[in-house]
Enzyme design. Structure first.
Site, PDB file in Angstrom:
ATOM      1  N   ASP A 189      -2.642   3.541   3.758  1.00 35.97           N
ATOM      2  CA  ASP A 189      -1.908   2.284   3.254  1.00 35.97           C
ATOM      3  C   ASP A 189      -2.837   1.230   3.151  1.00 35.97           C
ATOM      4  OD1 ASP A 189      -0.182   0.477   2.456  1.00 35.97           O
ATOM      5  OD2 ASP A 189       0.709  -0.119   4.453  1.00 35.97           O
ATOM      6  N   HIS A 194      -3.474   1.726  -2.092  1.00 40.96           N
ATOM      7  CA  HIS A 194      -3.667   0.543  -2.971  1.00 40.96           C
ATOM      8  C   HIS A 194      -5.131   0.584  -3.528  1.00 40.96           C
ATOM      9  CE1 HIS A 194       0.320  -1.028  -1.494  1.00 40.96           C
ATOM     10  NE2 HIS A 194      -0.202  -0.388  -0.389  1.00 40.96           N
ATOM     11  N   LYS A 245       7.814   4.869  -5.882  1.00 40.80           N
ATOM     12  CA  LYS A 245       7.729   4.161  -4.667  1.00 40.80           C
ATOM     13  C   LYS A 245       9.009   2.982  -4.647  1.00 40.80           C
ATOM     14  CE  LYS A 245       6.259   2.333  -0.707  1.00 40.80           C
ATOM     15  NZ  LYS A 245       5.192   1.659  -0.787  1.00 40.80           N
ATOM     16  N   HIS A 251      -1.286   7.537   0.454  1.00 40.89           N
ATOM     17  CA  HIS A 251      -0.625   6.235   0.193  1.00 40.89           C
ATOM     18  C   HIS A 251      -1.765   5.217   0.316  1.00 40.89           C
ATOM     19  CE1 HIS A 251       2.543   2.877   1.471  1.00 40.89           C
ATOM     20  NE2 HIS A 251       1.391   2.303   0.825  1.00 40.89           N
ATOM     21  N   HIS A 277       9.383   2.512   1.272  1.00 39.74           N
ATOM     22  CA  HIS A 277       9.002   1.239   2.182  1.00 39.74           C
ATOM     23  C   HIS A 277      10.013   1.262   3.231  1.00 39.74           C
ATOM     24  CE1 HIS A 277       6.449  -2.125   3.580  1.00 39.74           C
ATOM     25  NE2 HIS A 277       7.681  -2.707   3.794  1.00 39.74           N
ATOM     26  N   HIS A 282       4.289   4.942   6.005  1.00 37.75           N
ATOM     27  CA  HIS A 282       3.804   3.995   7.128  1.00 37.75           C
ATOM     28  C   HIS A 282       4.822   3.914   8.302  1.00 37.75           C
ATOM     29  CE1 HIS A 282       5.636   1.011   4.896  1.00 37.75           C
ATOM     30  NE2 HIS A 282       4.724   1.046   3.832  1.00 37.75           N
TER      31      HIS A 282
HETATM   32  C1  NCD Z   1       0.571  -3.736   0.914  1.00 40.86           C
HETATM   33  C2  NCD Z   1      -0.048  -4.412  -0.192  1.00 40.86           C
HETATM   34  O1  NCD Z   1      -0.953  -5.441   0.156  1.00 40.86           O
HETATM   35  O2  NCD Z   1      -0.091  -3.947  -1.182  1.00 40.86           O
HETATM   36  N1  NCD Z   1       0.354  -4.549   2.215  1.00 40.86           N
HETATM   37  C3  NCD Z   1       0.781  -4.165   3.206  1.00 40.86           C
HETATM   38  O3  NCD Z   1       0.712  -4.814   4.482  1.00 40.86           O
HETATM   39  N2  NCD Z   1       1.001  -2.699   3.797  1.00 40.86           N
HETATM   40  C4  NCD Z   1       2.088  -3.331   0.544  1.00 40.86           C
HETATM   41  C5  NCD Z   1       2.917  -2.254   1.382  1.00 40.86           C
HETATM   42  O4  NCD Z   1       2.492  -1.343   1.270  1.00 40.86           O
HETATM   43  O5  NCD Z   1       3.685  -2.864   1.949  1.00 40.86           O
HETATM   44 ZN    ZN Z   2       1.444   0.114   0.899  1.00 39.14          ZN
END
Ligand code: NCD
Ligand code: ZN
Length: 372
Positions: free
Chosen positions: A269, A31, A116, A29, A153, A195
């Site tokens: 995450d 970003h 997702k 997971h 989520h 998460h």
């Molecule tokens: C994530 C993001 O910034 O894209 N933010 C977070 O607080 N985890 C989005 C997510 O995974 O919820």
């Molecule tokens: Zn995330």
């Protein structure tokens, strides 16, 4: 796994290790974002992880269609440093209007690994998310048929009367309402509760004890708890969704990941935001942990006296759940304390503050392990 034990204190019979070799981990997971931010984040990801599930919540336009998936994957591959050996595993962003056929075909054709689902409004860039789970039942049917995982989520934003639920209770409500129904309506749909942050979530996954339900756990929810965040001089850098929970919940997460249970696997995450967005009120949600995530997971396993279970969590349980081979290549972490010395610069002038960094050098998080 090969480990080099040294007997530091024979009278206490404490075995300490100063080096651990494991199969190269994957991040289930993460970003990566896009453009200049992608270029800054990707080398830090490929440094420690062989593969990653790449989250699709790009702004302003999330990764919704197969064309979006293909193009985003190409941009990632183009941004990869030469010699990097990294495979992005792509995901679709589920909307009320997603096409079941297109998504299932994208999976069977090998373009994407998972879907997702963000409840609309639950977190960063989730405005195009699902407003009512019934709207996507056709997609779930098609995914169940082809064996494509849905990544949740797992938070409910509002109760049945439309009242906004307290952020500390959102995961629990999701576990009491949405998740059991989804599992009974689609018993063979592969689900990842992303998460997980509460002891209730751990209990739910353990009780299910199913090959169809796994869960990722972030490093920040293992290292921190609510009172640590409240005492911080810069709480905005600890703000994420789901929010960081109490010490009791943190303890349950630490026990679950180090237990050797096959249902839990590594998902950072890691969610980079420019410092300007983190300094806004309210701050952007998301913690950028990738520069030291693997080292800090190792530290948690060491603190729990469970280094022997590290490799299962970082490198074996995830591939097993996804039906993929574990990585061949090995990596070694050694005991060598360090701290993060600066923000990460982005070529467009932005900077991103990594988890554990502080302007005051004496307040930086000491990271005991280093990736060789
Ligand atoms: C994530 C993001 O910034 O894209 N933010 C977070 O607080 N985890 C989005 C997510 O995974 O919820
Ligand atoms: Zn995330």
């Amino acid at each position: 796994m090969s480990i080099l034990p040294i007997l530091r204190n024979a009278s206490d019979r404490i075995l300490e290790m100063d080096s651990i070799t494991i199969r190269k981990p994957d991040d289930w997971h993460t970003h990566l974002r896009d453009g200049a931010m992608l270029e800054a984040v990707l080398p830090l990801t490929a440094r420690a992880f062989r593969r990653a599930i790449v989250m699709p919540n790009l702004a302003p336009n999330p990764v919704v269609t197969t064309e979006d998936v293909i193009q985003y994957r190409e941009r990632i591959l183009k941004a990869l440093p030469q010699n990097a050996n990294f495979t992005p595993l792509m995901t679709y962003y589920l909307t009320d209007n997603s096409s079941a056929e297109e998504i299932a075909k994208g999976f069977t054709d090998g373009h994407a690994t998972a879907v997702k689902m963000y409840p609309a409004g639950a977190t960063t860039n989730s405005t195009h998310g699902v407003t009512n789970i019934q709207n996507v039942y056709k997609v779930f049917e098609a995914m169940q048929k082809v064996g494509m995982p849905i990544l949740l989520h797992g938070e409910s934003l509002k109760d049945l009367n439309g009242n906004v639920i307290d952020p500390y209770d959102r995961e629990k409500v999701f576990l009491d309402t949405t998740l059991p129904k989804l599992r009974s309506d689609f018993p063979e749909l592969k689900i990842v509760l992303e998460h997980a942050t509460t002891k209730d979530a751990i209990q739910f996954v353990q009780d299910a004890n199913s090959n169809f339900l796994g869960s990722t756990i972030t490093i920040h929810h293992l290292v921190e708890n609510k009172s640590v965040v409240e005492k911080s001089s810069a709480p905005q850098y600890h703000h994420c969704m789901p929010v960081i929970k109490s010490e009791e919940n943190q303890k349950a997460l630490r026990e679950a990941v180090t237990s050797g249970s096959p249902h839990f696997f590594l998902g950072t995450d890691s969610a980079p935001h420019p410092t300007t967005s983190k300094e806004k009120d309210p701050p952007a949600a998301g913690i950028f942990s990738i520069p030291s995530a693997l080292e800090l997971y190792t530290q948690v396993f060491e603190e729990m006296g469970k280094l022997e279970n590290l490799e299962a969590f970082t490198s074996l349980n995830g591939p097993r759940f996804y039906g993929l081979q574990p990585n061949d290549k090995m990596i070694t972490l050694t005991k060598s304390p360090w701290t993060i010395a600066s923000d990460v610069s982005v070529s467009n002038g932005d900077s991103i503050r990594p988890f554990g960094f502080d302007d005051d050098a004496t307040k930086r998080l000491v990271i005991n392990w280093k990736l060789s």
